[in-house]
Design a protein around this motif. Sequence first.
Motif, PDB file in Angstrom:
ATOM      1  N   LYS A 139      -1.360   1.927   2.759  1.00 16.77           N
ATOM      2  CA  LYS A 139      -0.092   2.594   3.059  1.00 16.77           C
ATOM      3  C   LYS A 139       1.020   2.176   2.094  1.00 16.77           C
ATOM      4  O   LYS A 139       2.156   2.658   2.227  1.00 16.77           O
ATOM      5  N   ASP A 140       0.706   1.274   1.127  1.00 11.19           N
ATOM      6  CA  ASP A 140       1.688   0.981   0.082  1.00 11.19           C
ATOM      7  C   ASP A 140       1.846   2.194  -0.826  1.00 11.19           C
ATOM      8  O   ASP A 140       0.950   3.041  -0.916  1.00 11.19           O
ATOM      9  N   GLN A 181       5.701  -0.424  -5.425  1.00 16.04           N
ATOM     10  CA  GLN A 181       7.077  -0.103  -5.088  1.00 16.04           C
ATOM     11  C   GLN A 181       7.550  -1.031  -3.978  1.00 16.04           C
ATOM     12  O   GLN A 181       6.837  -1.295  -3.015  1.00 16.04           O
ATOM     13  N   TRP A 182       8.786  -1.528  -4.150  1.00 19.18           N
ATOM     14  CA  TRP A 182       9.369  -2.406  -3.143  1.00 19.18           C
ATOM     15  C   TRP A 182      10.321  -1.604  -2.275  1.00 19.18           C
ATOM     16  O   TRP A 182      11.108  -0.805  -2.759  1.00 19.18           O
ATOM     17  N   ASN A 183      10.266  -1.829  -0.970  1.00 20.85           N
ATOM     18  CA  ASN A 183      11.146  -1.116  -0.039  1.00 20.85           C
ATOM     19  C   ASN A 183      12.549  -1.731  -0.084  1.00 20.85           C
ATOM     20  O   ASN A 183      12.723  -2.903  -0.301  1.00 20.85           O
ATOM     21  N   VAL A 242      -1.521   4.344  -1.341  1.00 22.84           N
ATOM     22  CA  VAL A 242      -2.780   3.602  -1.336  1.00 22.84           C
ATOM     23  C   VAL A 242      -3.529   3.966  -0.067  1.00 22.84           C
ATOM     24  O   VAL A 242      -3.088   3.662   1.048  1.00 22.84           O
ATOM     25  N   VAL A 243      -4.678   4.622  -0.222  1.00 25.85           N
ATOM     26  CA  VAL A 243      -5.438   5.094   0.927  1.00 25.85           C
ATOM     27  C   VAL A 243      -6.413   4.030   1.423  1.00 25.85           C
ATOM     28  O   VAL A 243      -6.574   3.822   2.620  1.00 25.85           O
ATOM     29  N   VAL A 257     -11.411  -2.696  -5.889  1.00 25.54           N
ATOM     30  CA  VAL A 257     -11.265  -1.247  -5.983  1.00 25.54           C
ATOM     31  C   VAL A 257     -10.057  -0.802  -5.175  1.00 25.54           C
ATOM     32  O   VAL A 257      -9.846  -1.240  -4.036  1.00 25.54           O
ATOM     33  N   LEU A 258      -9.269   0.070  -5.795  1.00 26.10           N
ATOM     34  CA  LEU A 258      -8.092   0.637  -5.173  1.00 26.10           C
ATOM     35  C   LEU A 258      -8.273   2.154  -5.135  1.00 26.10           C
ATOM     36  O   LEU A 258      -8.567   2.770  -6.154  1.00 26.10           O
ATOM     37  N   VAL A 259      -8.103   2.751  -3.978  1.00 25.20           N
ATOM     38  CA  VAL A 259      -8.215   4.204  -3.822  1.00 25.20           C
ATOM     39  C   VAL A 259      -6.829   4.751  -3.500  1.00 25.20           C
ATOM     40  O   VAL A 259      -6.231   4.380  -2.494  1.00 25.20           O
TER      41      VAL A 259
END
Length: 209
Positions: A104-105, A207-209, A178-179, A187-189
């Motif tokens: 969720k990022d 990204q920073w909130n 990011v799913v 691995v990043l999806v």
Amino acid sequence: MAGIIGKKIGMTSVFSVEGKNIPCTVIEAGPCVVTQVKTAETDGYEALQLAYGEKKDKHATKAEVGHFKKAGVSPKRKVVEFHNTYQEEFELGQEIDVSIFAEKDYVDIVGVSKGKGFQGVVKRHNFRGVNDATHGQHNRLRAPGSIGASSWPSRVFKGMRMAGRDGGKTVTIENLEVVKIIPEKNVLVVKGSVPGAKGSYLIIRKQWN
């Protein structure tokens, strides 16, 4: 840590909870090693230098071998600096992997788009050509048309959209979700597509909130 270097593996699709088929890109994100920590006192600015991908000693210059040896690591293929994006303390040779991200990022991904060679104006600039092929327009369907005036200005203005080399440029895609994360395989999806061909290097910024 706010970023990492990765490599594009390819595309796949993931089904959401609602049953929607979401196109996704699979990225091998790291592991990267810290090869230099730059500070304002010594370098004039603050940055963290990361390196990714193994390279044989014979393919590296003496300067590169010495630089990586100082960090206690073997020569690497890709080196990237991340400016003013870290809030923690890092040491030379420290390893950074995909665990810096979470599902969720949102990330921004930088890559080099596929090169398409010399292209005409229809493909390069989305010109539509001449729609009506009658009245002697048999060979004007993909032509650019007039590019300048007559006695004034007696030249072609700079920046005119014409045929030329297309693609092969640095492109940034923002706000990709990011799913899924597979930490054991680094691995990043991410949702959607990213620039570049399979096997090309990517810079993934968090990204920073």
